[in-house]
Design an enzyme around this catalytic site. Structure first.
Site, mmCIF file in Angstrom:
data_model
loop_
_atom_site.group_PDB
_atom_site.id
_atom_site.type_symbol
_atom_site.label_atom_id
_atom_site.label_comp_id
_atom_site.label_asym_id
_atom_site.label_seq_id
_atom_site.Cartn_x
_atom_site.Cartn_y
_atom_site.Cartn_z
ATOM 1 N N ASP A 1 0.870 -1.169 0.000
ATOM 2 C CA ASP A 1 0.000 0.000 0.000
ATOM 3 C C ASP A 1 0.918 1.234 0.000
ATOM 4 O O ASP A 1 2.144 1.128 0.075
ATOM 5 C CB ASP A 1 -0.973 -0.006 1.180
ATOM 6 C CG ASP A 1 -2.218 0.847 0.878
ATOM 7 O OD1 ASP A 1 -2.145 1.718 -0.019
ATOM 8 O OD2 ASP A 1 -3.261 0.673 1.537
HETATM 9 C C1 NOJ Z 1 -4.021 3.920 0.145
HETATM 10 C C2 NOJ Z 1 -5.246 3.075 0.258
HETATM 11 O O1 NOJ Z 1 -5.204 2.330 1.459
HETATM 12 C C3 NOJ Z 1 -5.465 2.114 -0.894
HETATM 13 O O2 NOJ Z 1 -6.722 1.540 -0.760
HETATM 14 C C4 NOJ Z 1 -5.327 2.850 -2.205
HETATM 15 O O3 NOJ Z 1 -5.566 1.965 -3.262
HETATM 16 C C5 NOJ Z 1 -3.934 3.423 -2.282
HETATM 17 N N1 NOJ Z 1 -3.755 4.375 -1.192
HETATM 18 C C6 NOJ Z 1 -3.662 4.130 -3.608
HETATM 19 O O4 NOJ Z 1 -4.348 5.312 -3.665
#
Ligand code: NOJ
Length: 739
Positions: free
Chosen positions: A266
């Site tokens: 993430d």
């Molecule tokens: C953080 C989020 O937790 C995730 O769900 C998302 O896809 C990513 N950022 C990218 O924006």
């Protein structure tokens, strides 16, 4: 221009995936391999240069088609190897046309609809050059304080699995290499929904048995259905942050499940291993993440900086790196990017077309859940009322009804309720509008005067309240989940006018409604319904469509009950109405043992306000004759469970018929009810149908004490009905084949 390595391989014609990937890999430098493992944000100052140098495998957040084409052309024509880019974006519930938030889509209980919405989102985003979305989010979510519940498919492993698979199918299509298919991403693996106190990014502690029986099944289901990628969760799982959790990512995902797709971190979750207090520095964080099998780093540069050193020191082997890079290249191959990574800007249909908008309306309509309808106040009839007051901070706001994660939405096309109601009633009904409160959070009651004034003279007040989009979603958690600001007081003020109230609620999570419920005549829960929210709600209010949505998550009476979900364990002292003690009936100095001694709170009923699966209709459905085709089913066979469904009302409508089971005795305790099937059935008024579910004994399996998936022989109950509180029950047994 010299022919690069990918061009040479392309010219070699129709190499199969494995040969293509290994030939390419054999010609890559270590730096180029690590480059493939890096995803850059689109605002990176060195983006173009880095792509040219072969240091970028993917770009996130770029949506401009010309820029994307330019970046792809730098990658494929100006870098030494010519490897195209993965272009990632959070396409969560639509791209330009916005569908209901995922939790809303889940309320429609329709795999077909969810698949179609994802397909349209894939068409629109791929038209812009995007080839990878970070959806579906399939975190089991049992805490409505958690803002990300809006992105989820609810509390239940079965429903979430079915809808998650449908979403993957919609995004990825029949063939990933089709122009309109994009890679999906199962996130956030795993357990993120159990964030303590519903606070985002918080610790999760989930016993392995619970993890396997509740949180992992949707991930296993989409892995089996061929989802291309997984995203590791930000969260700390039982003391080991997932980004560095080799047990979860290697032992379970890779070894047990044989998953061979790409795993992405993430956002900056690799350097955050240091913040967690799990790694002393970023070098160690890169080591842990790499060993856990994170193939690509999102946004940060921990891999780029540290992997070369770690390899030099033999802490990470080239073989490991090759395996990870192969997965990345394989995905690019599957997407057909080596053949063509260019998106033709002239070959795109109009996104806001009638077909897409009509699906958006259908999805919004089917996701709305009718929670209350006293004296059949709904549907309204435009020839029977002469005036109506439309009141509330969300009545005339096309933006707020879109909900969270709508970066690419076409906001101007979003039709709010006020406009849709006016369009529908035309000159027949006098529609007056007052906002009442400036925003859903406002505590300024100045607008109440105007609102009560228009309510006083109206035949009915339609109040459109709830949460603005920003109050749910990532990092937008609430400690209290009532209607925010002064909305409860606004409802109270309108109630005092004596005009009947139809409450429409738009929100990203369940809302506690115990206080307002007695003062309103009807409640239609619309989640954040998306672009076509206004027209869909209007058609429901006026009976052009009939509500059919059912709650994909339990609605508690108050936050103190959380976590509250239907699939709870029975406990040794289950609560019951017979033993329930109201706090006000307790005598002063009552003896300690006088209070029922069951699993309840003293100051609230143990039941939810609305159970999972609940939702009313304008008609009435009756369930009778529950039956099993055999009282004992042998292991390895199926049992047929059926019931008669009859539309005993006056309106043709759809009902979502639900099948629940309970395994009465297990080597680990089993939930009091588990959803095992659902069907959307259309019946005209007066019509009835025998609804049949086939349940194979494999579907009764659960992870036992040895963490093995196993069906245990014994007695089961099965219920068929309109929600998880249904009492229409039949029993059957599962016996060993030899018995
Ligand atoms: C953080 C989020 O937790 C995730 O769900 C998302 O896809 C990513 N950022 C990218 O924006």
């Amino acid at each position: 221009m010299p022919v690069n390595i990918c061009q040479q391989l392309n010219n070699a014609n129709d190499l199969d995936k494995a040969s293509y990937v290994s030939s390419l890999l054999s010609q890559m430098t270590l730096k180029e391999k690590i480059g493939q493992m890096s995803q850059f944000n689109n605002d990176d100052d060195n983006l173009e240069r880095s792509i040219k140098m072969g240091n970028v495998g993917s770009v996130i957040n770029e949506v401009n088609i010309d820029t994307i084409n330019k970046l792809q052309s730098i990658a494929t024509q100006e870098s030494r190897l010519g490897i195209p880019l993965l272009i990632g974006r959070d396409v969560i519930h639509g791209f330009n046309v916005i569908f209901p938030i995922p939790l809303g889509q889940a309320a429609a209980w329709s795999t077909e609809l969810v698949e179609t919405c994802a397909k349209i989102a894939a068409i629109e985003s791929s038209n812009n050059g995007i080839n990878w979305t970070f959806a579906p989010m399939i975190d089991i979510s049992r805490d409505p304080r958690w803002g990300r519940i809006a992105e989820s498919l609810g509390e239940d492993p079965y429903l979430c699995s079915a809808l998650g698979v449908a979403m993957v199918k919609g995004f990825q299509g029949k063939n990933l290499s089709d122009n309109t298919s994009i890679a999906a991403c199962a996130k956030h693996f795993a357990g993120y929904g159990a964030s303590e106190s519903g606070r985002d990014y918080n610790t999760t502690n989930i016993p392995e048995n619970e993890l396997r029986n509740v949180y992992l099944p949707p991930f296993k289901a989409v892995a089996d259905a061929g989802v291309s990628t997984f995203m590791a969760s930000f969260s700390d799982l039982n003391g080991v942050p997932v980004t560095g959790n080799s047990w979860l990512l290697n032992d379970i995902l890779r070894d047990e499940w044989s998953y061979n797709g790409l795993v992405v971190s993430d956002w900056e979750s690799i350097p955050q291993l240091v913040t967690h207090g799990f790694c002393e520095d970023e070098k160690f964080a890169a080591f842990e993440a790499c060993h856990a099998g994170i193939d690509m780093e999102m946004a940060s540069k921990t891999y780029a900086v540290n992997l070369p050193l770690l390899i030099q020191e033999s802490k990470i082997s080239i073989k490991q790196i090759d395996t990870m890079v192969s997965r990345l290249l394989a995905l690019k191959f599957d997407l057909g990017l080596f053949k063509n990574s260019f998106t033709d800007p002239n070959n795109r249909e109009e996104h806001l077309n009638n077909a897409h908008l009509s699906i958006a309306k259908e999805a919004a309509s089917k996701s709305c859940v009718l929670l209350k309808n006293n004296n059949q106040i709904l549907p309204l009839c435009k020839t029977k009322i002469s005036s109506m007051a439309v009141i509330g901070p969300l009545a005339d706001d096309g933006y707020e009804q879109l909900g969270t994660w709508v970066f690419d939405a076409n906001i101007d096309s979003s039709i709010a309720c006020l406009q849709a109601i006016k369009n529908y009633v035309g000159d027949l009904v006098d529609v007056n509008y007052a906002k009442g409160l400036n925003t859903s959070r406002s505590n300024n009651q100045e607008g109440f005067k105007e609102a009560t004034k228009i309510a006083l003279t109206a035949d009915v007040a339609v109040m459109i309240v709830g949460e603005e989009a920003i109050l749910s979603g990532e990092a937008h958690c609430r400690s209290s989940i009532n209607l925010p600001g002064c909305q409860e007081q606004l409802i109270d003020a309108i109630y005092k006018t004596g005009t009947p109230i139809v409450l429409v609620i738009m929100a990203g999570r369940p809302i506690t409604l115990e206080k307002v419920l007695p003062n309103v005549d009807a409640v239609l829960f619309a989640w954040h319904p998306g672009t076509m929210g206004g027209p869909a709600i209007t058609e429901l209010l006026f009976g052009e469509a009939c509500p059919s949505g059912k709650l994909p998550v339990t609605f508690p009476r108050n936050v103190g009950q959380i976590p509250l979900y239907y699939g709870q364990k029975n406990t040794g002292r289950p609560a019951s109405d017979a033993t329930f003690v109201d706090i006000n009936s307790i005598e002063v100095r009552a003896p300690q043992t006088s209070l029922g001694m069951t699993s309840t709170h003293l100051d609230t009923h143990f039941s939810p306000l609305f159970p999972f699966g609940f939702g009313l209709s304008y008609t009435q459905f009756e369930y009778t004759n529950i039956n099993v085709n055999m009282h004992s089913v042998s292991m390895g066979e199926s049992v047929e469970i059926s019931a008669t469904l009859c539309n005993i009302g006056k309106i043709d409508a759809e009902e979502i018929v639900q099948l629940y089971i309970r395994d009465l005795v297990g080597s680990v305790t089993r939930p009091v009810k588990e959803l095992k099937g659902f069907q959307r059935i259309y019946l005209s008024a007066g019509q009835s149908k025998n609804v049949v579910f086939n349940v194979h004994t494999d579907e009764l399996a659960f992870y036992n004490r040895q963490m093995k998936l196993n069906t245990e022989p014994g007695l089961f109950n099965a219920w068929i009905g309109s929600n998880s509180a249904t009492e229409l029950k039949v029993g059957f047994g599962v016996i060993l084949a030899s018995e």
